[in-house]
Design an enzyme around this catalytic site. Structure first.
Site, short mmCIF file in Angstrom:
data_model
loop_
_atom_site.label_atom_id
_atom_site.label_comp_id
_atom_site.label_asym_id
_atom_site.label_seq_id
_atom_site.Cartn_x
_atom_site.Cartn_y
_atom_site.Cartn_z
N SER A 164 1.18 -1.32 -0.18
CA SER A 164 -0.30 -0.27 0.31
C SER A 164 0.89 1.38 -0.25
O SER A 164 2.32 1.33 0.68
CB SER A 164 -1.43 -0.21 0.97
OG SER A 164 -1.30 1.51 1.72
N TYR A 168 -1.69 -1.13 9.88
CA TYR A 168 -1.85 -1.29 9.00
C TYR A 168 -0.19 -0.71 8.30
O TYR A 168 0.09 -1.08 7.00
CB TYR A 168 -2.68 -0.46 8.33
CG TYR A 168 -3.05 -1.08 6.79
CD1 TYR A 168 -3.66 -1.99 6.51
CD2 TYR A 168 -2.80 0.24 6.49
CE1 TYR A 168 -4.25 -2.01 4.73
CE2 TYR A 168 -2.92 0.58 4.44
CZ TYR A 168 -3.49 -1.10 4.34
OH TYR A 168 -4.00 -0.99 2.41
#
Length: 256
Positions: free
Chosen positions: A149, A163
């Site tokens: 990401s 995350y």
């Protein structure tokens, strides 16, 4: 030129392939001529429905189960090996996120995210190492694509501590895995997506117009953007890219 991007005859496994980015990649592989694509998900109904829909483009099979952590990865690999003895393309896409304020962020928010986002790509690749190695040659390597990401590259203001850490870790893990597995003619790379409409990125899904205003290219990502990037890395065109992270985000990582 079309041969450079062809996946004809190739067999792929896409974790988290029932929706979102995983579904975009699975569809792209089938459109690029993949012989068989397997998708995984925890929810049977969604996984089976997506596999049925994608089967209009080729052969798509649902593998239902939780691949999280070493045990889950091993079980998923065993389920795949009930169908195939070899594997050409593995996409480690299944992921989780957890958002909570710094003062109350719980250990569970670390364990769930790190297990699925970092441990699972490693242990699933490990469990399928022999299958990936079986048909791999220097002229036609097998491929592993880890879905990271942009949050692992630049800082998102949302309080998604585990995350962000997991995706940064996965990007570095990709480099370490790539150096080892290229010895077996297995090419490992990562993709770092930005704003794509999905259940995980509800802002991009439900407020695309607003999100587009902060993306330098002026829009959120489409399925063609993600499919094209994955097909590039999975095909002959991407054979000499080793340990890289392809940022597919419309430029947002450099604007934060």
């Amino acid at each position: 030129m079309l041969d450079y991007f062809s996946l004809a005859g190739r067999v792929a496994l896409v974790t988290g392939g029932s929706r979102g980015i995983g579904e975009m990649i699975a569809e792209g592989f089938l459109r690029a001529g993949a012989a068989r694509v397997y998708i995984t998900a925890r929810k049977a109904a969604a996984c089976l429905a997506t596999a049925e829909r994608l089967s209009a483009l080729g052969t798509c099979t649902a593998l239902v189960g939780d691949c999280s952590g070493a045990a889950g990865a091993g079980a998923m690999a065993a389920q795949y090996l009930e169908h195939e003895t070899t594997l050409d393309i593995l996409v480690n896409n299944a992921g989780a996120a957890w958002g909570e304020s710094f003062d109350t962020f719980p250990e569970a928010g670390w364990d769930k995210v790190m297990d699925l986002n970092v441990k699972t790509p490693f242990f699933l690749t490990q469990a399928l190492h022999a299958a990936l190695r079986a048909n791999a040659t220097q002229d036609k390597p097998s491929k592993v694509i880890n879905i990271a990401s942009v949050d692992g590259i630049s800082v998102n203001l949302q309080e998604t501590y585990s995350y962000a850490a997991s995706k940064a870790g996965l990007i570095h893990l990709t480099k370490r895995m790539a150096l080892r597995l290229i010895e077996d003619n297995i090419v490992v790379n990562a993709i770092a997506p930005g704003a794509f409409a999905s259940d995980m990125n509800k802002l991009a899904r439900d407020h695309a117009d607003e999100v587009s205003k902060i993306v330098p290219s002026g829009r959120v990502g489409t399925k063609e953007d993600m499919a094209g990037s994955a097909v590039y890395l999975a095909s002959r065109a991407g054979d000499y890219v080793v340990g890289g992270t392809l940022v597919v985000d419309g430029g947002i990582a450099w604007r934060r």
